[in-house]
Design a protein around this motif. Structure first.
Motif, PDB file in Angstrom:
ATOM      1  N   TYR A  85       0.838  -1.203   0.000  1.00  0.00           N
ATOM      2  CA  TYR A  85       0.000   0.000   0.000  1.00  0.00           C
ATOM      3  C   TYR A  85       0.869   1.247   0.000  1.00  0.00           C
ATOM      4  O   TYR A  85       1.902   1.288   0.676  1.00  0.00           O
ATOM      5  N   LYS A  86       0.422   2.264  -0.727  1.00  0.00           N
ATOM      6  CA  LYS A  86       1.045   3.580  -0.606  1.00  0.00           C
ATOM      7  C   LYS A  86       0.631   4.144   0.738  1.00  0.00           C
ATOM      8  O   LYS A  86      -0.520   4.029   1.140  1.00  0.00           O
ATOM      9  N   CYS A  87       1.589   4.740   1.443  1.00  0.00           N
ATOM     10  CA  CYS A  87       1.332   5.264   2.780  1.00  0.00           C
ATOM     11  C   CYS A  87       2.045   6.599   2.962  1.00  0.00           C
ATOM     12  O   CYS A  87       2.986   6.920   2.243  1.00  0.00           O
ATOM     13  N   GLU A  88       1.578   7.334   3.958  1.00  0.00           N
ATOM     14  CA  GLU A  88       2.248   8.563   4.383  1.00  0.00           C
ATOM     15  C   GLU A  88       2.466   8.472   5.886  1.00  0.00           C
ATOM     16  O   GLU A  88       1.700   7.827   6.592  1.00  0.00           O
ATOM     17  N   LEU A  89       3.498   9.159   6.360  1.00  0.00           N
ATOM     18  CA  LEU A  89       3.727   9.224   7.805  1.00  0.00           C
ATOM     19  C   LEU A  89       2.720  10.180   8.410  1.00  0.00           C
ATOM     20  O   LEU A  89       2.392  11.196   7.808  1.00  0.00           O
ATOM     21  N   ASN A  90       2.252   9.856   9.598  1.00  0.00           N
ATOM     22  CA  ASN A  90       1.296  10.722  10.271  1.00  0.00           C
ATOM     23  C   ASN A  90       2.015  11.848  10.992  1.00  0.00           C
ATOM     24  O   ASN A  90       1.818  13.005  10.680  1.00  0.00           O
ATOM     25  N   LYS A  91       2.877  11.523  11.939  1.00  0.00           N
ATOM     26  CA  LYS A  91       3.617  12.559  12.672  1.00  0.00           C
ATOM     27  C   LYS A  91       5.080  12.179  12.839  1.00  0.00           C
ATOM     28  O   LYS A  91       5.960  12.832  12.317  1.00  0.00           O
ATOM     29  N   GLU A  92       5.327  11.089  13.565  1.00  0.00           N
ATOM     30  CA  GLU A  92       6.693  10.707  13.912  1.00  0.00           C
ATOM     31  C   GLU A  92       7.459  10.174  12.703  1.00  0.00           C
ATOM     32  O   GLU A  92       6.888   9.593  11.801  1.00  0.00           O
ATOM     33  N   LEU A  93       8.761  10.359  12.751  1.00  0.00           N
ATOM     34  CA  LEU A  93       9.635   9.749  11.756  1.00  0.00           C
ATOM     35  C   LEU A  93       9.938   8.320  12.182  1.00  0.00           C
ATOM     36  O   LEU A  93       9.947   8.018  13.381  1.00  0.00           O
ATOM     37  N   PRO A  94      10.203   7.421  11.230  1.00  0.00           N
ATOM     38  CA  PRO A  94      10.515   6.030  11.584  1.00  0.00           C
ATOM     39  C   PRO A  94      11.775   5.929  12.442  1.00  0.00           C
ATOM     40  O   PRO A  94      12.719   6.685  12.262  1.00  0.00           O
ATOM     41  N   THR A  95      11.760   4.967  13.362  1.00  0.00           N
ATOM     42  CA  THR A  95      12.901   4.668  14.224  1.00  0.00           C
ATOM     43  C   THR A  95      13.399   3.280  13.874  1.00  0.00           C
ATOM     44  O   THR A  95      12.607   2.351  13.717  1.00  0.00           O
ATOM     45  N   LEU A  96      14.694   3.135  13.767  1.00  0.00           N
ATOM     46  CA  LEU A  96      15.287   1.844  13.442  1.00  0.00           C
ATOM     47  C   LEU A  96      15.213   0.928  14.658  1.00  0.00           C
ATOM     48  O   LEU A  96      15.749   1.256  15.717  1.00  0.00           O
TER      49      LEU A  96
END
Length: 130
Positions: A85-96
């Protein structure tokens, strides 16, 4: 007969780039690149699984948009049925947390990575839409 494993993957867009995640050495398909996601649990929709998996794996919230494709690929451990699915981030940036590394790449550079076989059809599809 091999087990069918239903999984979802997030094609996360931000600033005209896409999030790519490299599997760790400890995971199956070590060091290959993928769209992050995971297995669909019982009684979960694909979208619910995607939101849960990204929250668990990357500590961030997603807005799930349009489905890109569903593909099947037979590995030695089973048949992976992957819906992306195409997605967008809501608020937070991804964390490894689980992956070796993540990176944001422009669409035209996606084919420079060594993708997990189940993810390749989705990569080709989004690159051809450009």
């Amino acid at each position: 007969m091999k087990k069918i494993i239903n999984v979802v993957g997030a094609i996360i867009y931000s600033d005209n780039k896409i999030l790519c995640a490299q599997r760790s050495e400890k995971m199956s398909l070590p060091l290959m690149w993928e769209f992050p996601g995971g297995k669909i649990e019982k009684d979960e929709t694909e979208e619910e699984a995607l939101i849960r998996e990204i929250k668990e794996e990357m500590k961030c919230d997603l807005i799930v948009k349009d489905k890109v494709t569903t593909t099947e690929y037979e590995y030695d451990f089973g048949i992976v049925k992957l819906s992306t699915y195409k997605c967008e981030l809501n608020k937070e940036l991804p964390t490894l947390t689980e992956h070796k590394q993540i990176m944001w790449l422009p669409l035209q550079q996606l084919n420079e990575l060594t993708w997990a076989p189940a993810d390749i059809p989705a990569v080709k599809k989004i690159m051809s839409e450009e």
